[in-house]
Design an enzyme around this catalytic site. Structure first.
Site, PDB file in Angstrom:
ATOM      1  N   GLY A  71       0.810  -1.219   0.000  1.00 35.04           N
ATOM      2  CA  GLY A  71       0.000   0.000   0.000  1.00 35.04           C
ATOM      3  C   GLY A  71       0.841   1.265   0.000  1.00 35.04           C
ATOM      4  CB  THR A  72       3.886   2.259   1.889  1.00 34.48           C
ATOM      5  OG1 THR A  72       3.287   1.895   3.139  1.00 34.48           O
ATOM      6  CG2 THR A  72       4.729   3.491   2.064  1.00 34.48           C
ATOM      7  CG  ASN A 151      -5.124   3.357   9.377  1.00 36.53           C
ATOM      8  OD1 ASN A 151      -5.454   4.395   8.816  1.00 36.53           O
ATOM      9  ND2 ASN A 151      -4.051   3.279  10.129  1.00 36.53           N
ATOM     10  CD  GLN A 179      -7.011  -1.018   7.452  1.00 37.45           C
ATOM     11  OE1 GLN A 179      -7.760  -1.963   7.716  1.00 37.45           O
ATOM     12  NE2 GLN A 179      -5.742  -1.007   7.828  1.00 37.45           N
ATOM     13  CB  ALA A 200      -1.788  -9.194  -0.624  1.00 35.20           C
ATOM     14  CG  HIS A 201      -0.133  -6.829   4.784  1.00 34.43           C
ATOM     15  ND1 HIS A 201      -0.080  -6.349   6.071  1.00 34.43           N
ATOM     16  CD2 HIS A 201       0.054  -5.749   3.981  1.00 34.43           C
ATOM     17  CE1 HIS A 201       0.147  -5.036   6.044  1.00 34.43           C
ATOM     18  NE2 HIS A 201       0.226  -4.657   4.793  1.00 34.43           N
ATOM     19  CB  THR A 237      12.688  -9.617 -10.612  1.00 34.36           C
ATOM     20  OG1 THR A 237      13.794  -9.404 -11.498  1.00 34.36           O
ATOM     21  CG2 THR A 237      12.120 -11.012 -10.826  1.00 34.36           C
ATOM     22  CB  CYS A 329       0.443  13.371  19.753  1.00 32.17           C
ATOM     23  SG  CYS A 329       0.310  12.296  18.362  1.00 32.17           S
TER      24      CYS A 329
END
Ligand SMILES: Cc1ncc(COP(=O)(O)O)c(C=O)c1O
Length: 382
Positions: A71-72, A151, A179, A200-201, A237, A329
């Site tokens: 995704g990044t 997310n 997400q 995919a993860h 590749t 934060c």
């Protein structure tokens, strides 16, 4: 691995069916897909079959799907290439985007390439649509990047409506759909985005592989230069077994989507009810307790202040429950959640994100709620 895994927005377990599909490409079909001999050709065929499968599920053309490392990379490629190559100077995003988007855009702002504006959000973290329209009407030839499903708090954007608005005002629309990909149906004939992304993860596929959809009418040049892979759009590749696994995971997700959605929605509902019953003063961040407006996979819980606050995740971990944190934060610090901070939540209230998947059970939910209640010195099992 023993224990209860409730951190599925971070990553999901590989589906054994996906692993079976990947295995031959890890052990036997090892040719380089760019090679013209038979070892290469059979692997090339598997990549193209995977691309067709992904495209078909998204109701689009295989020529619009480009495999990436996740995704990044897909977010970086879409944003940086569009902005740099189309001469975009004005960009709108939100302060609760994933860092894959936020840090990319802030870097471009810092280096003087764009002016970056943030769309106003309501107190629950939803995009103010009137403000979006106003911005679009005064910023022609711009780019908008707004995520589909958050997310951390799970809020869902009406991606279709935003895509049509951007189209109406001539803005490029990028949506981080990491997400929601393979958890919801994305029909790219209805969603008028220039880019959406997948990893995919997040849907029981392997780590380190994702894709970027680039609308055919929105041509860009490569982000990673090198060989002619991905039709000259991404050198290097290919992660062949990753790509095969991604497509298989997506097929399974679409095949079983309704069943899994019902199951997971039931788990989330159970957790909301049980937490309310057992933890006095519990609240939910953003719209995550609203099943219609949030991801069914995410529940972001805001707990009352207590002596145990700081140690909540640690104590959950000791009890064998994996969840994820996110506190506001404190100023000047780079720890904590920028999303929770943006919602203006008090820093002393601990927040915990539970995120669910098809493998979770009611027993997992009950154990997690009992653990939270126990940590908070409330009554435990019923
Ligand atoms: C909304 C969102 N965008 C982007 C990413 C980055 O994806 P990847 O880990 O595949 O690079 C994530 C992963 O946490 C995410 O949740």
């Amino acid at each position: 691995m023993a224990g209860i895994y409730l951190d599925n927005a971070a990553t999901t377990a590989l589906d054994p069916e996906v692993f079976e599909a990947m295995k031959p490409f890890m052990l036997n079909h090892y040719g380089n897909p760019s090679s013209i001999h038979s070892h290469g050709r059979e692997v090339r065929a598997a990549i193209e079959k995977s691309r067709r499968a992904v495209a078909e599920l998204l109701n689009t053309s295989p020529s619009e799907i480009f495999f990436t490392s996740g995704g990044t990379e897909a977010d970086n490629m879409a944003l940086r290439c569009s902005i740099e190559q189309k001469g975009i100077k004005k960009v709108l995003t939100s302060k609760i985007e994933h860092h894959a988007v936020l840090h990319t855009l802030q870097h471009l702002e810092k280096t003087g390439q764009i002016t970056l504006d943030y769309v106003p959000l309501d107190e629950k973290g939803m995009v103010e649509m009137d403000a979006l329209k106003d911005w679009l009407s005064t910023n022609p030839d711009s780019l908008v990047s707004l995520m589909h499903g958050n997310n951390e708090i799970g809020n869902i954007l009406d991606i279709e409506e935003v895509s049509w608005l951007c189209k109406q005002y001539g803005a490029i629309f990028h949506s981080d759909t990491v997400q929601t990909m393979a958890h919801y149906n994305h029909d790219l004939q209805e969603i008028k985005a220039q880019h959406i992304v997948g990893a995919a993860h997040k849907f029981h596929g392997p780590k380190g592989v994702g894709f970027l959809y680039i609308n055919n009418e929105h041509k860009i040049q490569p982000f990673i230069h090198g060989g002619a892979q991905e039709r000259n759009m991404r050198g290097g590749t290919e992660n062949v077994y990753g790509i095969v696994g991604l497509a298989k995971a997506m097929e399974i997700a679409y095949r079983d989507m309704e069943e899994h959605q019902n199951h997971i929605q039931g788990l989330k509902d159970r957790m909301i009810q049980k937490l309310k019953a057992k933890v006095e003063g519990v609240a939910f961040n953003g719209l995550s307790a609203d099943q219609d407006q949030s991801l069914y996979t995410v529940l972001n819980v805001c707990l009352p202040p207590s002596d145990m606050s700081d140690m909540l995740l640690f104590n959950l971990d000791i009890k064998g429950i994996s969840a994820s944190g996110g506190s506001a934060c404190s100023s000047g610090s780079d720890v904590g959640s920028h999303v929770i901070a943006e919602l203006g939540k008090a820093a002393e209230r601990p927040n915990v994100r539970f995120s669910f998947c098809k493998y979770n059970t009611s027993k997992d939910i009950d154990s997690a709620v009992d653990a939270v209640a126990e940590i908070y010195n409330k009554q435990t099992v019923d």
